[in-house]
Design an enzyme around this catalytic site. Structure first.
Site, PDB file in Angstrom:
ATOM      1  N   HIS A  34     100.278  61.577 -24.211  1.00  0.00           N
ATOM      2  CA  HIS A  34      99.590  61.045 -23.030  1.00  0.00           C
ATOM      3  C   HIS A  34      98.318  60.315 -23.439  1.00  0.00           C
ATOM      4  O   HIS A  34      97.831  60.473 -24.551  1.00  0.00           O
ATOM      5  CB  HIS A  34      99.235  62.184 -22.072  1.00  0.00           C
ATOM      6  CG  HIS A  34      98.322  63.187 -22.706  1.00  0.00           C
ATOM      7  ND1 HIS A  34      98.782  64.203 -23.515  1.00  0.00           N
ATOM      8  CD2 HIS A  34      96.968  63.319 -22.691  1.00  0.00           C
ATOM      9  CE1 HIS A  34      97.761  64.911 -23.960  1.00  0.00           C
ATOM     10  NE2 HIS A  34      96.637  64.390 -23.482  1.00  0.00           N
ATOM     11  N   HIS A 115      93.551  56.413 -26.252  1.00  0.00           N
ATOM     12  CA  HIS A 115      94.397  56.647 -27.418  1.00  0.00           C
ATOM     13  C   HIS A 115      95.521  57.605 -27.069  1.00  0.00           C
ATOM     14  O   HIS A 115      95.501  58.256 -26.023  1.00  0.00           O
ATOM     15  CB  HIS A 115      93.564  57.225 -28.569  1.00  0.00           C
ATOM     16  CG  HIS A 115      93.041  58.593 -28.280  1.00  0.00           C
ATOM     17  ND1 HIS A 115      91.922  58.808 -27.494  1.00  0.00           N
ATOM     18  CD2 HIS A 115      93.495  59.819 -28.645  1.00  0.00           C
ATOM     19  CE1 HIS A 115      91.712  60.104 -27.396  1.00  0.00           C
ATOM     20  NE2 HIS A 115      92.653  60.741 -28.080  1.00  0.00           N
TER      21      HIS A 115
END
Length: 172
Positions: A34, A115
């Protein structure tokens, strides 16, 4: 109750990340790959409805956008986390800022660096070795994003979706 707010990338991107996370991320079994919009935070059960309402408002003010994932980066020397870099779009920045101001008052521990974690908890030597090998590979993915998710943590440490918020006016 512990909550977090994330974007889940496509299955293809998750599969690529999980291929690496299985080997390099001890949290592999706790949460799917995620992009974190708001790091986990504690709240009282009675605040959940207000949080959900605020997230619907934020989602309605944010247009769908394209997520660009590519290259490998690291947060070293702060910590030995290896990740796929995610391009910081205006929409990602807006979502993150909205989730750290006004209704949400939690202080940031770190600056927002979108990220997708692929490794963490590595020794210095392992981190250097893995990072060196992954930086030589070519990674680039893009996909449309039209939603984000409110997660809550179960007693066994795993995370599950409480509610999904679709981006754009009229989608909530």
């Amino acid at each position: 109750m512990k909550l977090g707010i994330v974007i889940f990338p496509s299955k293809m991107i998750q599969d690529k990340a999980n291929g690496l996370r299985k080997r390099y991320d001890p949290h592999y079994a706790l949460v799917p790959p995620h992009i974190t919009l708001k790091t986990p935070f504690e709240t009282q059960d009675e605040q959940l409805e207000s949080i959900v309402n605020e997230l619907h408002t934020i989602a309605s003010k944010t247009n769908p956008f394209t997520l660009h994932v590519g290259k490998v980066g690291s947060f070293a020397p702060v910590n030995n986390v290896i990740y796929f870099k995610v391009e910081k779009t205006p929409e990602l920045t807006f979502l993150n800022e909205e989730m750290h101001s006004g209704f949400f008052t939690q202080e940031r521990e770190y600056a927002f660096v979108p990220h997708l974690t692929i490794g963490q908890g590595l020794s210095d030597a392992e981190h250097a070795d893995v990072l060196g090998r992954l930086r030589m590979k070519d990674f680039y993915y893009e996909q449309p994003i039209d939603r984000f998710h409110l997660l809550y943590q179960l007693e066994n440490g795993t995370w599950t979706v409480h509610e999904t918020f679709r981006l754009g006016k009229g989608n909530n």
